[in-house]
Enzyme design. Structure first.
Site, PDB file in Angstrom:
ATOM      1  N   THR A  29      -6.325   9.974 -12.604  1.00  0.00           N
ATOM      2  CA  THR A  29      -6.800  10.806 -11.493  1.00  0.00           C
ATOM      3  C   THR A  29      -6.562  12.279 -11.773  1.00  0.00           C
ATOM      4  OG1 THR A  29      -6.335   9.022  -9.974  1.00  0.00           O
ATOM      5  CG2 THR A  29      -6.554  11.210  -9.009  1.00  0.00           C
TER       6      THR A  29
ATOM      7  N   LYS B  73       4.657   3.188 -14.339  1.00  0.00           N
ATOM      8  CA  LYS B  73       3.386   3.682 -14.906  1.00  0.00           C
ATOM      9  C   LYS B  73       3.562   4.025 -16.377  1.00  0.00           C
ATOM     10  CE  LYS B  73      -0.513   6.733 -13.984  1.00  0.00           C
ATOM     11  NZ  LYS B  73      -1.469   5.646 -14.254  1.00  0.00           N
TER      12      LYS B  73
ATOM     13  N   HIS C 259       4.097   9.509  -9.965  1.00  0.00           N
ATOM     14  CA  HIS C 259       3.842   8.075  -9.801  1.00  0.00           C
ATOM     15  C   HIS C 259       5.132   7.275  -9.971  1.00  0.00           C
ATOM     16  CE1 HIS C 259      -0.403   9.201 -10.359  1.00  0.00           C
ATOM     17  NE2 HIS C 259      -0.676   8.069  -9.755  1.00  0.00           N
TER      18      HIS C 259
END
Ligand code: NAD
Length: 256
Positions: free
Chosen positions: A155, A148, A144
């Site tokens: 997920t 983040k 990511h």
């Protein structure tokens, strides 16, 4: 009458996209709440969740895990607006609070609102059931953007839960995350996680089953965060009027 939607986290990256998607769907954007004042132009800012919930059929929430318990209590006490929550990094106590709110109001809670990821989750459960844990090592790799704040991603954890469910075990009992240093050999049946951070990657997840004789990898790449925003608005329009319960994105997509 058009569905009236509020947004918690309206000043955030998801909040801005959600505001666009709510309007594009022809719903009414009532306003939002946020810790900061940088709300999109023309959007009303409410002082708190209780005030926002009063005028809404459903509240979309993409904020921070620390907000979950307070917002769950406020929405349950209001007993009116449904809740679609996509915030990641929720603790077990946070998730308990979400489940408790779902006894009073309909709630959709999903670690990922993209249709593609939810299909991958369904496949992950079937692969977990079909590929024995003593022969197929399950590993989940995610990458990511650099902003983040939590790892592994919601997920990735959801994918791990799906594999664990297929194997008839609890993820918490087999999860191996953040290996570093002298870790010893891999435990049979473990589900491993690796998190990479960098640049502006929207979200990449790969589920690997590695055996002595073959390897299977299933990859999902999100190119645009709008995939999550449009999925969340779809969930919001779907959940209004449903009986109080905790729903998943699979329910919204008719995959359960
Ligand atoms: P962001 O930091 O850009 O925005 C979060 C916003 O929430 C900020 O404006 C912040 O001020 C606000 N906020 C934080 N605590 C609050 C509180 N107590 N009350 C009101 N507002 C508060 O982050 P983002 O990229 O928009 O992501 C938000 C969350 O959604 C993260 O947890 C992220 O991981 C998650 N997310 C989930 C999905 C999904 O499909 N489930 C998709 C994308 C992002």
């Amino acid at each position: 009458m058009a569905t009236r939607i509020g947004i918690a986290g309206i000043a955030g990256r998801m909040g801005h996209l959600l505001a666009e998607e709510v309007r594009a769907a022809g719903a009414t954007l009532v306003g939002g709440v946020d810790r900061t004042d940088t709300v999109p132009p023309g959007v009303a800012k409410f002082p708190d969740m209780t005030a926002l919930a009063k005028g809404c059929d459903v509240v979309l929430e993409f904020t921070h895990a620390s907000a979950a318990q307070g917002h769950a209590a406020a929405l349950a006490a209001a007993g009116k607006a449904a809740w679609v929550i996509g915030t990641s990094g929720l603790s077990a106590a946070d998730e308990d609070a979400v489940a408790k709110a779902a006894e009073r109001i309909p709630v959709v809670y999903a670690s990922n609102f993209s249709p593609g990821v939810n299909l991958v989750l369904a496949l992950a459960e079937r692969m977990g059931a079909a590929l024995p844990a003593d022969a197929y090592d399950a590993e989940i790799m995610e990458m990511h953007h650099r902003q983040k704040v939590d790892a592994p991603s919601g997920t990735a954890v959801g994918m791990g839960r799906a594999v664990a469910k297929g194997r008839g075990v609890k993820l918490e009992d087999v999860m191996q995350s953040g290996r570093d240093g002298n870790t010893g050999a891999r435990a049979t049946g473990a589900i491993g996680f690796a998190a990479l951070r960098g640049g502006q990657i929207v979200g990449e997840h790969t589920l690997i089953f590695a055996a002595a004789t073959e390897q299977i990898a299933l990859t999902h790449r999100a190119f645009d965060r709008r995939a999550f925003a449009s999925g969340a608005v779809r969930a919001a329009l779907w959940v209004v009027g449903k009986p109080p319960r905790l729903y998943s994105m699979m329910d919204v997509l008719g995959m359960t």
